[in-house]
Scaffold this active site. Sequence first.
Site, PDB file in Angstrom:
ATOM      1  N   LYS A  38       0.839  -1.203   0.000  1.00 14.20           N
ATOM      2  CA  LYS A  38       0.000   0.000   0.000  1.00 14.20           C
ATOM      3  C   LYS A  38       0.876   1.255   0.000  1.00 14.20           C
ATOM      4  CE  LYS A  38      -3.811  -2.300   2.474  1.00 14.20           C
ATOM      5  NZ  LYS A  38      -4.707  -2.226   3.668  1.00 14.20           N
TER       6      LYS A  38
ATOM      7  N   TYR B 124     -12.299  -2.891  -3.453  1.00 11.26           N
ATOM      8  CA  TYR B 124     -12.844  -2.871  -2.089  1.00 11.26           C
ATOM      9  C   TYR B 124     -14.374  -2.874  -2.074  1.00 11.26           C
ATOM     10  CZ  TYR B 124      -8.260  -2.142   0.130  1.00 11.26           C
ATOM     11  OH  TYR B 124      -6.975  -2.288   0.607  1.00 11.26           O
TER      12      TYR B 124
ATOM     13  N   PHE C 192     -14.903   3.226   7.480  1.00 14.63           N
ATOM     14  CA  PHE C 192     -13.516   3.450   7.056  1.00 14.63           C
ATOM     15  C   PHE C 192     -13.357   3.419   5.533  1.00 14.63           C
ATOM     16  CE2 PHE C 192     -13.940  -1.130   7.931  1.00 14.63           C
ATOM     17  CZ  PHE C 192     -13.459  -1.691   6.761  1.00 14.63           C
TER      18      PHE C 192
ATOM     19  N   ARG D 167      -1.415 -14.352   4.148  1.00 11.76           N
ATOM     20  CA  ARG D 167      -2.224 -13.717   5.198  1.00 11.76           C
ATOM     21  C   ARG D 167      -1.558 -13.916   6.569  1.00 11.76           C
ATOM     22  NH1 ARG D 167      -6.833 -10.537   4.112  1.00 11.76           N
ATOM     23  NH2 ARG D 167      -7.862 -11.461   5.919  1.00 11.76           N
TER      24      ARG D 167
ATOM     25  N   THR E  65      -5.131  -7.332  10.856  1.00  9.45           N
ATOM     26  CA  THR E  65      -5.404  -6.046  10.205  1.00  9.45           C
ATOM     27  C   THR E  65      -4.848  -4.858  10.973  1.00  9.45           C
ATOM     28  OG1 THR E  65      -7.433  -7.016   9.314  1.00  9.45           O
ATOM     29  CG2 THR E  65      -7.285  -4.611   9.285  1.00  9.45           C
TER      30      THR E  65
ATOM     31  N   ARG F 263       2.990  -6.690   9.194  1.00 11.85           N
ATOM     32  CA  ARG F 263       2.287  -5.589   9.860  1.00 11.85           C
ATOM     33  C   ARG F 263       2.779  -5.405  11.289  1.00 11.85           C
ATOM     34  NH1 ARG F 263      -3.697  -7.365   7.570  1.00 11.85           N
ATOM     35  NH2 ARG F 263      -3.713  -6.074   5.679  1.00 11.85           N
TER      36      ARG F 263
ATOM     37  N   ASN G 214      -1.598  -0.227   7.078  1.00 15.13           N
ATOM     38  CA  ASN G 214      -1.009  -1.500   7.519  1.00 15.13           C
ATOM     39  C   ASN G 214      -0.196  -2.189   6.431  1.00 15.13           C
ATOM     40  OD1 ASN G 214      -3.096  -2.246   5.891  1.00 15.13           O
ATOM     41  ND2 ASN G 214      -4.312  -3.233   7.489  1.00 15.13           N
TER      42      ASN G 214
ATOM     43  N   HIS H  69      -1.890  -5.565   1.415  1.00 12.39           N
ATOM     44  CA  HIS H  69      -3.150  -6.274   1.175  1.00 12.39           C
ATOM     45  C   HIS H  69      -2.804  -7.669   0.685  1.00 12.39           C
ATOM     46  CE1 HIS H  69      -7.108  -7.331  -0.441  1.00 12.39           C
ATOM     47  NE2 HIS H  69      -6.441  -7.838  -1.459  1.00 12.39           N
TER      48      HIS H  69
ATOM     49  N   GLU I 262      -9.414 -10.244  -7.855  1.00 10.96           N
ATOM     50  CA  GLU I 262      -8.507  -9.115  -7.628  1.00 10.96           C
ATOM     51  C   GLU I 262      -7.354  -9.094  -8.634  1.00 10.96           C
ATOM     52  OE1 GLU I 262      -7.427  -9.608  -3.519  1.00 10.96           O
ATOM     53  OE2 GLU I 262      -9.428  -9.065  -2.802  1.00 10.96           O
TER      54      GLU I 262
HETATM   55  P1  IDP Z   1      -7.492  -7.012   5.620  1.00 10.06           P
HETATM   56  O1  IDP Z   1      -6.669  -6.040   4.803  1.00 10.06           O
HETATM   57  O2  IDP Z   1      -6.735  -7.484   6.827  1.00 10.06           O
HETATM   58  O3  IDP Z   1      -8.083  -8.132   4.796  1.00 10.06           O
HETATM   59  P2  IDP Z   1     -10.148  -5.815   5.631  1.00 10.06           P
HETATM   60  O4  IDP Z   1     -11.160  -6.084   6.691  1.00 10.06           O
HETATM   61  O5  IDP Z   1     -10.355  -6.448   4.291  1.00 10.06           O
HETATM   62  O6  IDP Z   1      -8.714  -6.177   6.239  1.00 10.06           O
HETATM   63  O7  IDP Z   1     -10.091  -4.223   5.463  1.00 10.06           O
HETATM   64  C1  IDP Z   1      -9.430  -3.628   4.373  1.00 10.06           C
HETATM   65  C2  IDP Z   1      -8.540  -2.514   4.897  1.00 10.06           C
HETATM   66  O8  IDP Z   1      -9.346  -1.479   5.480  1.00 10.06           O
HETATM   67  C3  IDP Z   1      -7.589  -2.932   6.019  1.00 10.06           C
HETATM   68  O9  IDP Z   1      -6.397  -3.537   5.563  1.00 10.06           O
HETATM   69  C4  IDP Z   1      -7.330  -1.610   6.708  1.00 10.06           C
HETATM   70  O10 IDP Z   1      -6.401  -0.818   5.980  1.00 10.06           O
HETATM   71  C5  IDP Z   1      -8.700  -0.950   6.631  1.00 10.06           C
HETATM   72  N1  IDP Z   1      -9.551  -1.258   7.799  1.00 10.06           N
HETATM   73  C6  IDP Z   1     -10.250  -2.401   8.022  1.00 10.06           C
HETATM   74  N2  IDP Z   1     -10.962  -2.339   9.155  1.00 10.06           N
HETATM   75  C7  IDP Z   1     -10.733  -1.102   9.665  1.00 10.06           C
HETATM   76  C8  IDP Z   1     -11.199  -0.433  10.853  1.00 10.06           C
HETATM   77  O11 IDP Z   1     -11.994  -0.963  11.647  1.00 10.06           O
HETATM   78  N3  IDP Z   1     -10.731   0.827  11.062  1.00 10.06           N
HETATM   79  C9  IDP Z   1      -9.870   1.439  10.201  1.00 10.06           C
HETATM   80  N4  IDP Z   1      -9.403   0.851   9.085  1.00 10.06           N
HETATM   81  C10 IDP Z   1      -9.827  -0.414   8.811  1.00 10.06           C
HETATM   82 MG    MG Z   2      -9.466  -7.934   3.176  1.00  9.29          MG
END
Ligand code: IDP
Ligand code: MG
Length: 138
Positions: free
Chosen positions: A11, A51, A59, A87, A93, A104, A118, A121, A132
Amino acid sequence: MSVERTLVLVKPDGVTRGLTGTVLARVEAKGYKLVELRLVNATRELLEQHYAEHVGKPFYEPLVEFMLSGPVAAAVFEGQRVIEGFRSLAGSTEPTAAAPGTIRGDLGRDWGLKVQQNLVHGSDSAESAEREIGIWFS
Ligand code: IDP
Ligand code: MG
């Protein structure tokens, strides 16, 4: 177990902090094979597709703005169980809670923003990976 492919994104926080090589090297060092790589300035349309599952969440808009804030390094890695393996390597996350030893957990932190920056992805299933990869490498 057949060979899988997964989409990995470094990212904009990772690219801007000069951690692209570090992140990709950690995935390669685990043994997965790099099969596609490009630096992308994402568009809002591309991110809306990528997304789609998060549209409407609090968010979502900060996430899109963050992903538009600089280039993204998009990669495809290949190997047995690479989707699950990446993963696991990425960590959870929230970078504060992500285990040390993960990407991360080692390289990320909370910056007090509306979106968690973070670094990476990774696709979360075979279906997501196929979808994707089609979005980022069409
Ligand atoms: P992932 O990247 O671990 O699969 P996802 O739930 O798919 O997590 O969320 C996509 C991205 O959105 C995350 O990597 C993070 O950057 C952001 N994100 C997810 N949940 C939150 C939250 O509760 N607060 C702020 N940012 C979030
Ligand atoms: Mg995800």
